[in-house]
Design a protein around this motif. Structure first.
Motif, PDB file in Angstrom:
ATOM      1  N   MET A 105       0.765  -1.244   0.136  1.00 55.93           N
ATOM      2  CA  MET A 105       0.030  -0.180  -0.139  1.00 55.93           C
ATOM      3  C   MET A 105       0.814   1.182  -0.119  1.00 55.93           C
ATOM      4  SD  MET A 105      -2.921  -1.463  -0.298  1.00 55.93           S
ATOM      5  CE  MET A 105      -3.736   0.118  -0.256  1.00 55.93           C
ATOM      6  N   THR A 106       2.065   1.043   0.848  1.00 59.98           N
ATOM      7  CA  THR A 106       2.830   2.516   0.702  1.00 59.98           C
ATOM      8  C   THR A 106       3.469   2.616  -0.573  1.00 59.98           C
ATOM      9  OG1 THR A 106       3.594   2.098   3.144  1.00 59.98           O
ATOM     10  CG2 THR A 106       4.807   3.297   1.582  1.00 59.98           C
ATOM     11  N   LEU A 107       3.933   1.518  -1.437  1.00 58.34           N
ATOM     12  CA  LEU A 107       4.507   1.636  -2.619  1.00 58.34           C
ATOM     13  C   LEU A 107       3.358   2.125  -3.604  1.00 58.34           C
ATOM     14  CD1 LEU A 107       6.630  -1.646  -2.941  1.00 58.34           C
ATOM     15  CD2 LEU A 107       7.265   0.720  -2.872  1.00 58.34           C
ATOM     16  N   MET A 108       2.062   1.771  -3.424  1.00 55.97           N
ATOM     17  CA  MET A 108       1.047   2.260  -4.405  1.00 55.97           C
ATOM     18  C   MET A 108       0.636   3.780  -4.001  1.00 55.97           C
ATOM     19  SD  MET A 108      -1.343  -1.132  -4.392  1.00 55.97           S
ATOM     20  CE  MET A 108      -2.548  -0.746  -5.350  1.00 55.97           C
ATOM     21  N   LYS A 109       0.610   4.056  -2.852  1.00 57.56           N
ATOM     22  CA  LYS A 109       0.584   5.553  -2.467  1.00 57.56           C
ATOM     23  C   LYS A 109       1.423   6.207  -3.088  1.00 57.56           C
ATOM     24  CE  LYS A 109       0.275   8.319   1.682  1.00 57.56           C
ATOM     25  NZ  LYS A 109       1.387   8.745   2.345  1.00 57.56           N
ATOM     26  N   TRP A 110       3.070   6.000  -2.996  1.00 57.93           N
ATOM     27  CA  TRP A 110       3.917   6.614  -3.427  1.00 57.93           C
ATOM     28  C   TRP A 110       4.052   6.808  -4.853  1.00 57.93           C
ATOM     29  CZ3 TRP A 110       8.750   4.081  -0.813  1.00 57.93           C
ATOM     30  CH2 TRP A 110       8.889   4.424   0.633  1.00 57.93           C
ATOM     31  N   HIS A 111       3.462   5.786  -5.674  1.00 61.41           N
ATOM     32  CA  HIS A 111       3.204   5.706  -7.228  1.00 61.41           C
ATOM     33  C   HIS A 111       2.296   6.882  -7.394  1.00 61.41           C
ATOM     34  CE1 HIS A 111       1.652   4.536 -11.091  1.00 61.41           C
ATOM     35  NE2 HIS A 111       3.137   4.235 -11.401  1.00 61.41           N
ATOM     36  N   ALA A 112       1.139   6.766  -6.617  1.00 61.93           N
ATOM     37  CA  ALA A 112       0.243   7.728  -6.985  1.00 61.93           C
ATOM     38  C   ALA A 112       0.501   8.959  -6.688  1.00 61.93           C
ATOM     39  CB  ALA A 112      -1.287   7.473  -6.152  1.00 61.93           C
ATOM     40  N   GLU A 113       1.271   9.454  -5.833  1.00 59.39           N
ATOM     41  CA  GLU A 113       1.839  10.689  -5.440  1.00 59.39           C
ATOM     42  C   GLU A 113       2.927  11.329  -6.469  1.00 59.39           C
ATOM     43  OE1 GLU A 113       1.147  10.487  -0.449  1.00 59.39           O
ATOM     44  OE2 GLU A 113       3.178  10.314  -1.360  1.00 59.39           O
ATOM     45  N   GLY A 114       3.377  10.208  -7.388  1.00 58.16           N
ATOM     46  CA  GLY A 114       4.459  10.595  -8.315  1.00 58.16           C
ATOM     47  C   GLY A 114       5.886  10.624  -7.644  1.00 58.16           C
ATOM     48  N   LYS A 115       6.108   9.830  -6.384  1.00 49.42           N
ATOM     49  CA  LYS A 115       7.400   9.538  -6.023  1.00 49.42           C
ATOM     50  C   LYS A 115       8.078   8.365  -6.831  1.00 49.42           C
ATOM     51  CE  LYS A 115       5.880  11.325  -1.284  1.00 49.42           C
ATOM     52  NZ  LYS A 115       5.846  11.321   0.014  1.00 49.42           N
ATOM     53  N   LEU A 116       7.342   7.510  -7.256  1.00 53.50           N
ATOM     54  CA  LEU A 116       7.947   6.372  -7.812  1.00 53.50           C
ATOM     55  C   LEU A 116       7.336   6.573  -9.466  1.00 53.50           C
ATOM     56  CD1 LEU A 116       7.293   3.593  -5.268  1.00 53.50           C
ATOM     57  CD2 LEU A 116       9.286   4.706  -5.589  1.00 53.50           C
ATOM     58  N   LYS A 117       8.515   6.848 -10.260  1.00 54.70           N
ATOM     59  CA  LYS A 117       8.135   6.763 -11.816  1.00 54.70           C
ATOM     60  C   LYS A 117       8.722   5.573 -12.568  1.00 54.70           C
ATOM     61  CE  LYS A 117       7.486  11.676 -11.281  1.00 54.70           C
ATOM     62  NZ  LYS A 117       8.223  12.930 -11.576  1.00 54.70           N
ATOM     63  N   PRO A 118       8.344   4.602 -12.677  1.00 63.48           N
ATOM     64  CA  PRO A 118       8.704   3.475 -13.428  1.00 63.48           C
ATOM     65  C   PRO A 118       9.017   3.878 -14.998  1.00 63.48           C
ATOM     66  CG  PRO A 118       6.656   2.806 -12.969  1.00 63.48           C
ATOM     67  CD  PRO A 118       6.932   4.134 -12.109  1.00 63.48           C
ATOM     68  N   HIS A 119       9.978   3.620 -15.432  1.00 60.80           N
ATOM     69  CA  HIS A 119      10.271   3.744 -16.822  1.00 60.80           C
ATOM     70  C   HIS A 119       9.470   2.757 -17.768  1.00 60.80           C
ATOM     71  CE1 HIS A 119      11.988   4.564 -20.754  1.00 60.80           C
ATOM     72  NE2 HIS A 119      12.461   3.648 -20.608  1.00 60.80           N
ATOM     73  N   ILE A 120       8.527   3.359 -18.636  1.00 61.95           N
ATOM     74  CA  ILE A 120       7.662   2.506 -19.454  1.00 61.95           C
ATOM     75  C   ILE A 120       8.273   2.522 -20.541  1.00 61.95           C
ATOM     76  CG2 ILE A 120       5.485   2.200 -20.497  1.00 61.95           C
ATOM     77  CD1 ILE A 120       5.602   2.200 -17.266  1.00 61.95           C
ATOM     78  N   HIS A 121       8.951   1.212 -20.915  1.00 58.99           N
ATOM     79  CA  HIS A 121       9.746   1.066 -22.486  1.00 58.99           C
ATOM     80  C   HIS A 121       8.584   1.300 -23.668  1.00 58.99           C
ATOM     81  CE1 HIS A 121      12.389  -0.752 -25.290  1.00 58.99           C
ATOM     82  NE2 HIS A 121      11.322  -1.391 -25.483  1.00 58.99           N
TER      83      HIS A 121
END
Length: 115
Positions: free
Chosen positions: A70-86
């Protein structure tokens, strides 16, 4: 922090590039070979080699695992995690996506959309 789910021949080179006081996370051995890292390297780098058996952790600590997720999902929603989309493929182009993976051309995440 170095996250290594592959192991194999590049593990030692990766560890040699670790920053002082770094952490090397041993996650798996997808390459098939279990690397043999000389133990003087962690000493000289003042670095730690840490085994991460996520599957066992998730089974034994379901609440903590869910909290982490849930923390990872929250960080992603907040833009703190930005995985590179190939690349993003439509479902009918899945064979092209698999071909890119087979040819080791994918850098980051490859997405197949199901509409």
């Amino acid at each position: 922090v170095i996250y290594d789910p592959v192991g194999g021949t590049y593990s030692e080179a990766a560890f040699r590039g670790i920053a002082r006081n770094g952490r090397y996370l041993v996650v798996g051995f997808a390459a098939g070979d279990i690397p043999k890292i000389p133990l003087n390297l962690p000493l000289l780098k003042e670095a730690a080699i840490v085994g991460v058996f996520w599957g066992a952790f998730a089974m034994k600590n379901t609440k903590a695992n869910m909290d982490n997720t849930m923390t990872l999902m929250k960080w992603h929603a907040e833009g703190k995690l930005k995985p590179h989309i190939h690349a993003i493929y439509n479902l009918e182009d899945t064979s092209k996506a698999l071909e890119e993976m087979t040819n080791r051309k994918v850098r980051g995440k490859l997405i197949v959309k199901v509409d």
